[in-house]
Design an enzyme around this catalytic site. Structure first.
Site, short mmCIF file in Angstrom:
data_model
loop_
_atom_site.label_atom_id
_atom_site.label_comp_id
_atom_site.label_asym_id
_atom_site.label_seq_id
_atom_site.Cartn_x
_atom_site.Cartn_y
_atom_site.Cartn_z
N ARG A 1 0.74 -1.24 0.01
CA ARG A 1 -0.09 -0.04 -0.17
C ARG A 1 0.79 1.22 -0.02
O ARG A 1 0.42 2.26 -0.68
CB ARG A 1 -0.78 0.05 1.43
CG ARG A 1 -2.14 -0.83 1.18
CD ARG A 1 -2.65 -0.68 2.45
NE ARG A 1 -3.67 -1.97 2.60
CZ ARG A 1 -3.14 -3.02 3.54
NH1 ARG A 1 -2.29 -2.72 4.25
NH2 ARG A 1 -3.79 -3.84 3.67
N HIS B 1 2.95 -26.19 13.26
CA HIS B 1 4.44 -26.91 13.63
C HIS B 1 4.42 -28.23 14.24
O HIS B 1 5.11 -29.01 13.80
CB HIS B 1 5.25 -25.74 14.32
CG HIS B 1 5.40 -24.33 13.57
ND1 HIS B 1 4.96 -24.00 12.05
CD2 HIS B 1 5.25 -23.37 14.04
CE1 HIS B 1 5.01 -22.80 11.91
NE2 HIS B 1 5.35 -22.23 13.00
N HIS C 1 6.89 -23.06 7.99
CA HIS C 1 8.25 -22.86 7.77
C HIS C 1 9.10 -24.00 8.77
O HIS C 1 10.26 -24.05 8.35
CB HIS C 1 8.68 -21.60 7.98
CG HIS C 1 8.92 -21.37 9.55
ND1 HIS C 1 7.93 -21.09 10.37
CD2 HIS C 1 9.79 -21.34 10.44
CE1 HIS C 1 8.29 -20.92 11.84
NE2 HIS C 1 9.67 -21.13 11.80
N GLU D 1 9.93 -21.50 23.72
CA GLU D 1 10.61 -20.24 23.36
C GLU D 1 10.73 -19.36 24.53
O GLU D 1 9.96 -19.12 25.35
CB GLU D 1 9.42 -19.46 22.38
CG GLU D 1 9.34 -20.22 21.07
CD GLU D 1 8.39 -19.38 20.13
OE1 GLU D 1 8.96 -18.76 18.99
OE2 GLU D 1 7.23 -19.37 20.43
C1 BG6 Z 1 5.94 -18.79 13.85
C2 BG6 Z 1 5.15 -18.30 15.22
O1 BG6 Z 1 5.12 -19.64 13.12
O2 BG6 Z 1 6.78 -19.50 14.56
C3 BG6 Z 1 5.66 -17.61 16.15
O3 BG6 Z 1 3.78 -17.45 14.57
C4 BG6 Z 1 7.05 -18.43 16.45
O4 BG6 Z 1 4.81 -17.31 17.35
C5 BG6 Z 1 7.79 -19.01 15.61
O5 BG6 Z 1 7.65 -17.79 17.57
C6 BG6 Z 1 8.63 -20.01 15.88
O6 BG6 Z 1 9.54 -20.48 14.64
P1 BG6 Z 1 11.11 -20.77 15.01
O7 BG6 Z 1 11.69 -21.02 13.70
O8 BG6 Z 1 11.94 -19.44 15.51
O9 BG6 Z 1 11.00 -21.94 15.81
#
Ligand code: BG6
Length: 517
Positions: free
Chosen positions: A62, A263, A201, A239
């Site tokens: 945008r 994940h 991811h 985390e």
């Molecule tokens: C993301 C989440 O998909 O994955 C985040 O939205 C999280 O909340 C992150 O911190 C963790 O990814 P990684 O690769 O740091 O383990």
């Protein structure tokens, strides 16, 4: 490394498709993901000559800005966030010539006409025909963007014309089964399922990809991978960070939607699935879906006995004070959103019947670590076990997904000396010491696969819907129930007491990831 080992390296991707010249259009180009992950990943692929040549990258967003201004922002992003940090001036200049900006509203048909004009202006025919659309936008905009792309003639469903178009979508893919189904229906109006690449991811991480290699290229481990040998499995993704500036997003997501639905269930699927009939994308994805379907469905009334949630209160992580979740920015006062989940799932299939799979994830925990622990059954209660009782440690394999990527086998050995003592010892495999520190970022691998059209590492429609069908009853079980006192944990601890009790009920205990020195 023994020289012979190198000779034994077996290459499997010799039939890998070639990355054809293409244009990559990023929607949501001003966002965090673009600066932190996408552009650094594309830059590394470029410096390693893995991107097709020629290639064009167009940022669509945008905000009004020139291509020069956007390139300067991106360079600063690569300097701050890339895995190598130092940006080579000459290489950056060459990379920057492939980058352009296109200002527009996602809802404005004119903006797509402008984008189409920009693409039509490229000289190389393949840059006009091969188009990768990366939707780093909110899911509510996926269908709108796809529809506009289709109307502008940029996205064609099942066409016989030369070239290809693919749509990459970021998570979250919906917020429950119904919304995911709706999203799938809307997207598939404009793109065939084969053209849709749903990102998780975690699947781009080396160590997550290695799960299948480890299981299916090693006969000694695969034989142990059953209910006969395995007592239970623990998957921990902890985390140290809190929700930080993402309070608004997190209020809608919570740990269950943000981490477990995608994940953690993906890691579980790879750990537990049956061998696929081939290494083709569909064979692997078929087995993952089959496994997810074998997870025993929970009725919302059973949630309390199998799933535990928690929310952090103020505390300390690494000696640094942390505010409670309810005090974070953009978080509703008195909110019941969970920042921690611990779950027990049962997989009702021949291989895993009766073996608990314990999953846990949370923010503001003492350590950032993702690992899978395969906990084997204890030895029979004779000989050493008869004398040591529960003190005789059972064997375990730990797959350290991050950090200190590697695998550890834990077994017992005699303590040297004249007395008879047994204690656990470990055998470590570490990626760093075996292969050197190089580990490509997940997004590098995923972007390259999307460009090459290999869907193995992306989530198929039935997969994402099955994952939601596991998650929905859990949310229902929690809905309208405020957090009770024992559903809070102090920042810097390993979650709620109830999470310990969840395992204690079956005589198990969580094995917390340990820092590796
Ligand atoms: C993301 C989440 O998909 O994955 C985040 O939205 C999280 O909340 C992150 O911190 C963790 O990814 P990684 O690769 O740091 O383990």
């Amino acid at each position: 490394m023994d020289q012979l080992d190198e000779l034994l390296t077996c290459r499997l991707d010799f039939r890998r498709r070639k990355a054809e010249p293409c244009s990559i259009v990023i929607f949501g180009a001003s966002g965090d993901l673009t600066a932190r992950k996408l552009i650094p990943a594309l830059y590394h692929l470029f410096t390693e000559k893995q991107l097709p040549d020629p290639v064009r990258i167009i940022g669509f967003a945008r905000r009004e800005k020139s291509s020069e201004a956007w390139r300067a922002e991106l360079k600063a992003g690569v300097e701050a966030f890339s895995r190598t940090k130092r940006v080579d001036g000459r290489l950056w200049e060459a990379f920057a010539t492939c980058i352009e900006y296109c200002q527009g509203e996602f809802s404005d048909a004119q903006a797509y006409a402008k984008l189409a004009g920009q693409i039509a202006g490229f000289e190389h025919a393949a840059l006009k025909q091969n188009l990768l659309f990366y939707l780093s936008t909110s899911p509510s905009q996926f269908a709108e963007v796809a529809e506009h792309l289709s109307k502008a003639g940029l996205l064609k469903r099942e066409t016989t014309e030369p070239g290809w178009q693919r749509v990459v979508v970021e998570k979250p893919f919906g917020h429950d089964l119904l919304s995911a189904q709706k999203l799938n229906t809307e997207l598939t109006r404009f793109a065939h399922e084969k053209q849709i690449f749903r990102i998780d991811h975690y699947l781009g991480k080396e160590t997550v990809q290695n799960i299948l290699m480890f299981r299916f290229s090693n006969a000694i481990f695969e034989q142990l991978w059953t209910r006969q040998s395995v007592d239970h499995i623990q998957i921990t993704v902890s985390e140290k960070i809190g929700v930080g500036s993402r309070g608004g997003y997190y209020e809608e997501a919570g740990a269950l939607r943000d981490m477990v639905q995608n994940h953690l269930l993906q890691v579980l699927a790879l750990i537990a699935m049956e061998p696929p009939v081939s290494l083709e994308a569909e064979s692997i994805r078929d087995e993952k879906v089959k496994l997810l379907r074998s997870i025993r469905p929970l009725h919302s009334s059973q949630v309390a006995t199998s799933i535990v949630r928690g929310q952090y209160t103020a505390g300390e992580v690494d000696g640094q004070p942390r505010v409670g979740y309810r005090e974070e920015n953009k978080v509703r006062p008195g909110t019941n959103v969970e920042t921690f989940v611990a779950a027990r799932f049962l997989v009702d299939n021949w291989r895993w019947s009766g073996v608990p799979f314990y999953l846990r994830t949370g923010k503001n925990l003492p350590l950032s670590a993702s690992e899978v622990r395969i906990q084997f059954r204890p030895t029979p209660n004779v000989l050493f076990a008869a004398q040591c009782g529960t003190k005789l440690d059972a064997n375990a394999i730990t797959l350290r997904l991050q950090p200190n990527e590697g695998i550890t086998l834990r077994f017992n050995g005699k303590v040297p000396g004249t007395s008879l003592q047994i204690r656990p010892v470990r055998m470590h495999f570490s990626y760093d010491s075996e292969f050197g520190a190089y580990t490509p970022e997940a997004y590098e691998r995923l972007l390259l696969e999307a460009i090459e059209g290999d869907a193995t590492l992306f989530i198929r429609r039935d997969e994402v819907e099955t994952a939601w069908s596991i998650i929905d009853p859990i949310r229902e079980g929690w809905s309208n129930r405020s957090l009770s006192n024992d559903e809070f944990y102090s920042a810097g601890t390993w979650g709620t007491v109830a999470a310990e009790q969840l395992l204690a009920a079956s005589g198990h205990t969580w094995r917390n990831p340990q820092p590796v020195s």
